[in-house]
Design a protein around this motif. Structure first.
Motif, PDB file in Angstrom:
ATOM      1  N   ASN A  99       0.815  -1.214   0.000  1.00  0.00           N
ATOM      2  CA  ASN A  99       0.000   0.000   0.000  1.00  0.00           C
ATOM      3  C   ASN A  99       0.849   1.266   0.000  1.00  0.00           C
ATOM      4  O   ASN A  99       0.394   2.315   0.469  1.00  0.00           O
ATOM      5  CB  ASN A  99      -0.932   0.017   1.212  1.00  0.00           C
ATOM      6  N   SER A 100       2.061   1.192  -0.552  1.00  0.00           N
ATOM      7  CA  SER A 100       2.956   2.359  -0.467  1.00  0.00           C
ATOM      8  C   SER A 100       3.613   2.666  -1.810  1.00  0.00           C
ATOM      9  O   SER A 100       4.761   3.099  -1.854  1.00  0.00           O
ATOM     10  CB  SER A 100       4.025   2.122   0.601  1.00  0.00           C
ATOM     11  N   ASP A 101       2.889   2.463  -2.894  1.00  0.00           N
ATOM     12  CA  ASP A 101       3.464   2.748  -4.202  1.00  0.00           C
ATOM     13  C   ASP A 101       3.935   4.192  -4.334  1.00  0.00           C
ATOM     14  O   ASP A 101       4.876   4.482  -5.081  1.00  0.00           O
ATOM     15  CB  ASP A 101       2.434   2.463  -5.302  1.00  0.00           C
ATOM     16  N   ASP A 102       3.269   5.114  -3.630  1.00  0.00           N
ATOM     17  CA  ASP A 102       3.623   6.529  -3.733  1.00  0.00           C
ATOM     18  C   ASP A 102       4.432   7.020  -2.540  1.00  0.00           C
ATOM     19  O   ASP A 102       4.595   8.220  -2.357  1.00  0.00           O
ATOM     20  CB  ASP A 102       2.364   7.383  -3.881  1.00  0.00           C
ATOM     21  N   ASP A 103       4.950   6.112  -1.722  1.00  0.00           N
ATOM     22  CA  ASP A 103       5.671   6.504  -0.512  1.00  0.00           C
ATOM     23  C   ASP A 103       6.899   5.603  -0.335  1.00  0.00           C
ATOM     24  O   ASP A 103       6.856   4.612   0.387  1.00  0.00           O
ATOM     25  CB  ASP A 103       4.751   6.401   0.705  1.00  0.00           C
ATOM     26  N   PRO A 104       8.004   5.919  -1.014  1.00  0.00           N
ATOM     27  CA  PRO A 104       9.190   5.054  -0.960  1.00  0.00           C
ATOM     28  C   PRO A 104       9.740   4.846   0.450  1.00  0.00           C
ATOM     29  O   PRO A 104      10.233   3.758   0.761  1.00  0.00           O
ATOM     30  CB  PRO A 104      10.204   5.788  -1.843  1.00  0.00           C
ATOM     31  N   LEU A 105       9.671   5.875   1.297  1.00  0.00           N
ATOM     32  CA  LEU A 105      10.175   5.728   2.658  1.00  0.00           C
ATOM     33  C   LEU A 105       9.361   4.700   3.425  1.00  0.00           C
ATOM     34  O   LEU A 105       9.906   3.810   4.087  1.00  0.00           O
ATOM     35  CB  LEU A 105      10.147   7.078   3.382  1.00  0.00           C
ATOM     36  N   LEU A 106       8.035   4.793   3.340  1.00  0.00           N
ATOM     37  CA  LEU A 106       7.185   3.839   4.032  1.00  0.00           C
ATOM     38  C   LEU A 106       7.410   2.427   3.490  1.00  0.00           C
ATOM     39  O   LEU A 106       7.419   1.454   4.256  1.00  0.00           O
ATOM     40  CB  LEU A 106       5.717   4.251   3.883  1.00  0.00           C
ATOM     41  N   GLU A 107       7.609   2.316   2.192  1.00  0.00           N
ATOM     42  CA  GLU A 107       7.888   0.995   1.623  1.00  0.00           C
ATOM     43  C   GLU A 107       9.180   0.416   2.201  1.00  0.00           C
ATOM     44  O   GLU A 107       9.248  -0.776   2.532  1.00  0.00           O
ATOM     45  CB  GLU A 107       7.990   1.069   0.106  1.00  0.00           C
ATOM     46  N   ARG A 108      10.212   1.258   2.342  1.00  0.00           N
ATOM     47  CA  ARG A 108      11.471   0.767   2.917  1.00  0.00           C
ATOM     48  C   ARG A 108      11.272   0.295   4.353  1.00  0.00           C
ATOM     49  O   ARG A 108      11.854  -0.724   4.773  1.00  0.00           O
ATOM     50  CB  ARG A 108      12.545   1.853   2.851  1.00  0.00           C
ATOM     51  N   VAL A 109      10.473   1.017   5.126  1.00  0.00           N
ATOM     52  CA  VAL A 109      10.183   0.598   6.496  1.00  0.00           C
ATOM     53  C   VAL A 109       9.515  -0.774   6.493  1.00  0.00           C
ATOM     54  O   VAL A 109       9.865  -1.660   7.284  1.00  0.00           O
ATOM     55  CB  VAL A 109       9.289   1.647   7.203  1.00  0.00           C
ATOM     56  N   GLY A 110       8.551  -0.978   5.598  1.00  0.00           N
ATOM     57  CA  GLY A 110       7.870  -2.258   5.522  1.00  0.00           C
ATOM     58  C   GLY A 110       8.791  -3.382   5.097  1.00  0.00           C
ATOM     59  O   GLY A 110       8.777  -4.470   5.682  1.00  0.00           O
ATOM     60  N   ARG A 111       9.593  -3.141   4.071  1.00  0.00           N
ATOM     61  CA  ARG A 111      10.505  -4.194   3.585  1.00  0.00           C
ATOM     62  C   ARG A 111      11.560  -4.542   4.625  1.00  0.00           C
ATOM     63  O   ARG A 111      11.959  -5.713   4.754  1.00  0.00           O
ATOM     64  CB  ARG A 111      11.150  -3.757   2.273  1.00  0.00           C
ATOM     65  N   THR A 112      12.017  -3.542   5.356  1.00  0.00           N
ATOM     66  CA  THR A 112      13.006  -3.812   6.404  1.00  0.00           C
ATOM     67  C   THR A 112      12.407  -4.694   7.491  1.00  0.00           C
ATOM     68  O   THR A 112      13.067  -5.634   7.977  1.00  0.00           O
ATOM     69  CB  THR A 112      13.517  -2.491   7.003  1.00  0.00           C
ATOM     70  N   ALA A 113      11.174  -4.428   7.885  1.00  0.00           N
ATOM     71  CA  ALA A 113      10.509  -5.266   8.890  1.00  0.00           C
ATOM     72  C   ALA A 113      10.388  -6.704   8.396  1.00  0.00           C
ATOM     73  O   ALA A 113      10.665  -7.664   9.147  1.00  0.00           O
ATOM     74  CB  ALA A 113       9.134  -4.702   9.223  1.00  0.00           C
ATOM     75  N   ILE A 114       9.987  -6.882   7.151  1.00  0.00           N
ATOM     76  CA  ILE A 114       9.866  -8.230   6.592  1.00  0.00           C
ATOM     77  C   ILE A 114      11.214  -8.940   6.613  1.00  0.00           C
ATOM     78  O   ILE A 114      11.327 -10.108   7.032  1.00  0.00           O
ATOM     79  CB  ILE A 114       9.308  -8.164   5.164  1.00  0.00           C
ATOM     80  N   ARG A 115      12.260  -8.259   6.159  1.00  0.00           N
ATOM     81  CA  ARG A 115      13.586  -8.871   6.135  1.00  0.00           C
ATOM     82  C   ARG A 115      14.031  -9.306   7.524  1.00  0.00           C
ATOM     83  O   ARG A 115      14.531 -10.426   7.712  1.00  0.00           O
ATOM     84  CB  ARG A 115      14.611  -7.883   5.549  1.00  0.00           C
ATOM     85  N   ARG A 116      13.836  -8.433   8.502  1.00  0.00           N
ATOM     86  CA  ARG A 116      14.293  -8.760   9.851  1.00  0.00           C
ATOM     87  C   ARG A 116      13.551  -9.952  10.431  1.00  0.00           C
ATOM     88  O   ARG A 116      14.137 -10.770  11.149  1.00  0.00           O
ATOM     89  CB  ARG A 116      14.133  -7.534  10.759  1.00  0.00           C
ATOM     90  N   VAL A 117      12.262 -10.057  10.141  1.00  0.00           N
ATOM     91  CA  VAL A 117      11.500 -11.208  10.632  1.00  0.00           C
ATOM     92  C   VAL A 117      11.977 -12.483   9.957  1.00  0.00           C
ATOM     93  O   VAL A 117      12.207 -13.511  10.619  1.00  0.00           O
ATOM     94  CB  VAL A 117       9.990 -11.013  10.395  1.00  0.00           C
ATOM     95  N   LEU A 118      12.152 -12.448   8.645  1.00  0.00           N
ATOM     96  CA  LEU A 118      12.460 -13.670   7.912  1.00  0.00           C
ATOM     97  C   LEU A 118      13.851 -14.215   8.219  1.00  0.00           C
ATOM     98  O   LEU A 118      14.078 -15.420   8.103  1.00  0.00           O
ATOM     99  CB  LEU A 118      12.300 -13.441   6.412  1.00  0.00           C
ATOM    100  N   VAL A 119      14.790 -13.349   8.613  1.00  0.00           N
ATOM    101  CA  VAL A 119      16.122 -13.857   8.959  1.00  0.00           C
ATOM    102  C   VAL A 119      16.249 -14.227  10.417  1.00  0.00           C
ATOM    103  O   VAL A 119      17.241 -14.837  10.833  1.00  0.00           O
ATOM    104  CB  VAL A 119      17.236 -12.840   8.580  1.00  0.00           C
ATOM    105  N   ASP A 120      15.235 -13.871  11.224  1.00  0.00           N
ATOM    106  CA  ASP A 120      15.228 -14.199  12.643  1.00  0.00           C
ATOM    107  C   ASP A 120      14.558 -15.561  12.824  1.00  0.00           C
ATOM    108  O   ASP A 120      13.923 -16.099  11.926  1.00  0.00           O
ATOM    109  CB  ASP A 120      14.473 -13.121  13.423  1.00  0.00           C
ATOM    110  N   GLN A 121      14.697 -16.098  14.028  1.00  0.00           N
ATOM    111  CA  GLN A 121      14.019 -17.340  14.372  1.00  0.00           C
ATOM    112  C   GLN A 121      12.662 -17.037  14.988  1.00  0.00           C
ATOM    113  O   GLN A 121      12.501 -16.034  15.685  1.00  0.00           O
ATOM    114  CB  GLN A 121      14.853 -18.146  15.373  1.00  0.00           C
ATOM    115  N   PRO A 122      11.651 -17.892  14.773  1.00  0.00           N
ATOM    116  CA  PRO A 122      10.393 -17.713  15.497  1.00  0.00           C
ATOM    117  C   PRO A 122      10.645 -17.795  16.999  1.00  0.00           C
ATOM    118  O   PRO A 122      11.409 -18.650  17.467  1.00  0.00           O
ATOM    119  CB  PRO A 122       9.533 -18.890  15.009  1.00  0.00           C
TER     120      PRO A 122
END
Length: 296
Positions: A271-294
């Motif tokens: 939902n952030s096609d027009d907001d690159p900063l918000l997109e980076r925040v979202g992608r960073t959260a996804i990356r951090r979760v996926l490389v961490d352990q549950p």
């Protein structure tokens, strides 16, 4: 994918001047300039020391009401500054929604920078102070502080949207989501929950937390949605410090928090096609979760 929801009201300087002249004349002659617009509100700098926060969509009004009612009571219990209203603006014919004049709080949004050890310590203190039992008449939010299973449809829809262009990432998200959504539900006493504790709402100065803003989603319930900030704002070492300082939080709550971080990150990205900063925040959260352990 999608962009920021469109504004439903025309917000401009003449409108704000009119509101100030009618309800806060002591501020009406101060310099005024637009500084930000989120999904729900616009922010206008008012002189050097104040800011006007005004809804750009009708659904934002209850969020403003929450801040008008509850922030003056909560502020005294919190270790950092929060946007306590100086003027609780009322609806008018020109703008039929509540609005606020508050103090301009020190610091800059953390945004997409990784949080420091000092920030982790300050945020842990804030969370421990905020996450106290809420009164029975505290607001309830249909999206934050609730059992994530009740919102799984929205999360899985967002994963489906992402899969159209990023199949491998979407598959990883879905696999982790399926693990985390099985965490035990919250069965504790409802506590105060900020409701929108992402890095753009954390103000920092020289790595120190100076303020937490945007309490419109303030609610009572499960603190896990706030604890998602552990992945939204921090890399592993600093996240571990935050978790260690919040030693009373059990593994099931951290698992739900990780689920929230994954959910919020995915929804933000689609939902952030027009907001690159918000997109980076979202992608960073996804990356951090996926490389961490549950957590469980």
């Amino acid at each position: 994918m999608a962009s920021t929801p469109p504004a439903e009201f025309v917000i401009d300087e003449p409108l704000i001047r009119t509101l100030l002249h009618a309800q806060a004349p002591e501020f009406a002659s101060l310099p005024l300039r637009r500084v930000a617009a989120g999904w729900d509100n616009e922010m206008w700098r008012l002189g050097d020391e104040h800011v006007v926060r005004i809804p750009r969509r009708a659904q934002a009004e209850p969020l403003i009401e929450h801040e008008h009612r509850w922030l003056p009571r909560l502020a005294a219990t919190l270790p950092v500054a929060v946007p306590v209203p100086v003027v609780a603006g009322q609806p008018t014919a020109q703008h039929p929604r509540r609005w606020t004049v508050g103090r301009w709080l020190p610091g800059e949004p953390l945004a997409d920078r990784p949080g420091s050890a000092a920030l982790a310590g300050g945020l842990a203190d804030f969370l421990a102070a905020l996450h106290q039992p809420a009164p029975v008449d505290a607001p309830v939010n249909d999206w934050r502080g609730v059992d994530l299973g009740a919102r799984a449809d929205r999360v899985e829809m967002a994963i489906g949207v992402l899969r159209r262009t990023e199949t491998a990432t979407a598959d990883q998200i879905m696999e982790r989501w399926a693990t985390l959504i099985a965490a035990p539900i919250y069965d504790g006493e409802p506590v105060w929950v900020h409701g929108d504790l992402h890095p753009l709402n954390l103000l920092v100065d020289d790595d120190t937390l100076t303020a937490v803003i945007d309490f419109g989603d303030l609610t009572s319930g499960d603190p896990a949605s706030d604890l998602a900030v552990a992945w939204m704002a921090f890399e592993p070492i600093e996240r571990h410090q935050l978790q260690t300082q919040l030693a009373h939080v059990d593994p099931a709550t951290w698992a739900r928090a990780q689920a929230w971080a994954l959910a919020l990150g995915t929804i933000v990205v689609v939902n952030s096609d027009d907001d690159p900063l918000l997109e980076r925040v979202g992608r960073t959260a996804i990356r951090r979760v996926l490389v961490d352990q549950p957590p469980i």
